[in-house]
Scaffold this active site. Structure first.
Site, PDB file in Angstrom:
ATOM      1  N   GLU A   1       0.832  -1.216   0.000  1.00 19.21           N
ATOM      2  CA  GLU A   1       0.000   0.000   0.000  1.00 19.21           C
ATOM      3  C   GLU A   1       0.862   1.261   0.000  1.00 19.21           C
ATOM      4  OE1 GLU A   1      -1.712   1.837   3.375  1.00 19.21           O
ATOM      5  OE2 GLU A   1      -1.264   0.146   4.700  1.00 19.21           O
TER       6      GLU A   1
ATOM      7  N   LYS B   1      -3.446  -1.345  15.497  1.00 17.93           N
ATOM      8  CA  LYS B   1      -2.995  -0.543  16.648  1.00 17.93           C
ATOM      9  C   LYS B   1      -4.135  -0.393  17.644  1.00 17.93           C
ATOM     10  CE  LYS B   1       0.508   2.456  14.682  1.00 17.93           C
ATOM     11  NZ  LYS B   1       0.346   2.523  13.225  1.00 17.93           N
TER      12      LYS B   1
HETATM   13  N1  PSU Z   1      -2.904   1.828  10.595  1.00 16.30           N
HETATM   14  C1  PSU Z   1      -1.571   1.849  10.724  1.00 16.30           C
HETATM   15  N2  PSU Z   1      -0.825   2.419   9.731  1.00 16.30           N
HETATM   16  C2  PSU Z   1      -1.402   2.935   8.603  1.00 16.30           C
HETATM   17  C3  PSU Z   1      -2.816   2.885   8.470  1.00 16.30           C
HETATM   18  C4  PSU Z   1      -3.525   2.323   9.496  1.00 16.30           C
HETATM   19  O1  PSU Z   1      -1.041   1.378  11.720  1.00 16.30           O
HETATM   20  O2  PSU Z   1      -0.672   3.455   7.721  1.00 16.30           O
HETATM   21  C5  PSU Z   1      -3.469   3.421   7.230  1.00 16.30           C
HETATM   22  C6  PSU Z   1      -3.742   2.274   6.252  1.00 16.30           C
HETATM   23  O3  PSU Z   1      -3.594   2.751   4.931  1.00 16.30           O
HETATM   24  C7  PSU Z   1      -5.195   1.949   6.538  1.00 16.30           C
HETATM   25  C8  PSU Z   1      -5.743   3.334   6.784  1.00 16.30           C
HETATM   26  O4  PSU Z   1      -5.848   1.294   5.475  1.00 16.30           O
HETATM   27  O5  PSU Z   1      -4.742   3.980   7.537  1.00 16.30           O
HETATM   28  C9  PSU Z   1      -7.069   3.295   7.507  1.00 16.30           C
HETATM   29  O6  PSU Z   1      -7.647   4.567   7.508  1.00 16.30           O
HETATM   30  P1  PSU Z   1      -9.167   4.735   7.965  1.00 16.30           P
HETATM   31  O7  PSU Z   1      -9.180   4.375   9.415  1.00 16.30           O
HETATM   32  O8  PSU Z   1      -9.486   6.180   7.726  1.00 16.30           O
HETATM   33  O9  PSU Z   1      -9.989   3.807   7.131  1.00 16.30           O
END
Ligand code: PSU
Ligand code: MN
Length: 306
Positions: free
Chosen positions: A28, A163
């Site tokens: 990603e 996390k």
């Molecule tokens: N959690 C992490 N590192 C990240 C992300 C989440 O520990 O880089 C990023 C990933 O790209 C994940 C996104 O898909 O954040 C999720 O965002 P949201 O909660 O807005 O869907």
């Protein structure tokens, strides 16, 4: 049937591997633009690609660039994303058609990376941490689109769990409802990114890449559509003390509340603040766990290709 081919720009090495049914691992790019600071983000992205290559698979980092869905980036393109950082548009499922048509620079989340991978025919994906159900979701309704994507799209995601900025218990419930298996690679406890044990169990522990590849084959042969989460704990020597991480997360969540931040900004804000509060330690841990996930994803992709 989708008609995605005209929108895709598949890197030649990735296209060749796919044509020969060789192992490919999707990566990603939100982790590059929003997940780590420059220049460590670029260095890490390149190291992750090397880790995949060293295990006999071809890496394909995803992004939206110059009006194309990019399946595989070169070093200059990774540099461009990393330098632009938070100026890059964080793209989840919702955002893809707008950013594509506008020609803007977009980084793909787990959800969007799964979509691009599936369009290209890639079934393994390595990242750091997943999105999930946020703490306080009962009132905020903040549930990452990553979970919906896992419910429907046939891509397996190797990650270090989620996390604890998230409510891991509720995330587990959501995944169960939507039929997404949570597998532990050589572990019984679901990891929580910086720490090896979230306090929750995985659904099933599998100890080899071959066993995991066999599970994926069976699931998809049976048309049990959707993804699989493969939890891979950070190597022991890089794990962080629970107390340090818990304190940083508590502080970051309080700041999020106080500043009234919501929507797609929440996760990047929390990631950035936790990294700032814990200093360089958490970044070092972050880098090591992503590398570790890349290796395991490559091993599974190789096993699946055989
Ligand atoms: N959690 C992490 N590192 C990240 C992300 C989440 O520990 O880089 C990023 C990933 O790209 C994940 C996104 O898909 O954040 C999720 O965002 P949201 O909660 O807005 O869907
Ligand atoms: Mn959200």
């Amino acid at each position: 049937m989708s008609n995605s081919a005209p929108y895709l720009d598949i890197q030649p090495a990735v296209a060749a591997a796919l044509a020969q049914q060789q192992a490919v691992v999707a990566l990603e790019s939100t982790i590059i633009s929003h997940g780590m600071p420059y220049p460590q983000n670029v260095e890490t992205a390149l190291q992750v690609e090397q880790a995949v290559t060293a295990r006999g698979a071809v890496p394909a980092t995803m992004a939206i660039m110059d009006g194309k869905l990019k399946i595989g980036l070169n070093a200059a393109e990774i540099e461009r994303l990393g330098q632009a950082g938070h100026a890059v548009i964080k793209c989840s499922r919702r955002d893809i058609p707008f950013v594509l048509n506008s020609g803007q620079l977009g980084a793909t989340t787990v959800a969007a990376t799964m979509i691009l991978a599936a369009q290209a025919g890639i079934s393994l994906f390595a990242t750091g941490g997943l999105g999930g159900v946020h703490r306080g979701a009962a009132t905020s309704f903040d549930v990452s689109a990553d979970l919906q994507e896992l419910a429907h799209t046939n891509v397996a995601v190797v990650c270090a769990g989620a996390k604890s900025i998230l409510d891991i218990g509720l995330t587990r419930e959501y995944l169960e409802t939507h039929g997404v298996p949570v597998v532990g690679y050589q572990c019984a406890a679901l990891p929580a990114f910086y720490v090896r044990d979230s306090g929750y169990q995985v659904d099933y522990q599998l100890d080899s890449a071959a066993d995991i590849a066999a599970l994926l084959k069976t699931k998809w042969d049976l048309a049990l559509n959707g993804g699989v989460i493969i939890g891979n704990p950070v190597p022991e020597q890089y794990a962080m003390p629970n107390t340090v991480i818990d304190a940083a997360i508590t502080q970051a969540l309080a700041e999020l509340d106080a500043q009234g931040i919501g929507g797609k900004e929440s996760t990047p804000f929390l990631l950035k603040r936790v990294a700032e509060i814990t200093g360089g330690d958490s970044l070092a841990t972050n880098i090591q766990l992503v590398l570790n996930n890349a290796r395991v994803a490559a091993d599974i992709a190789v096993a699946l290709a055989h």
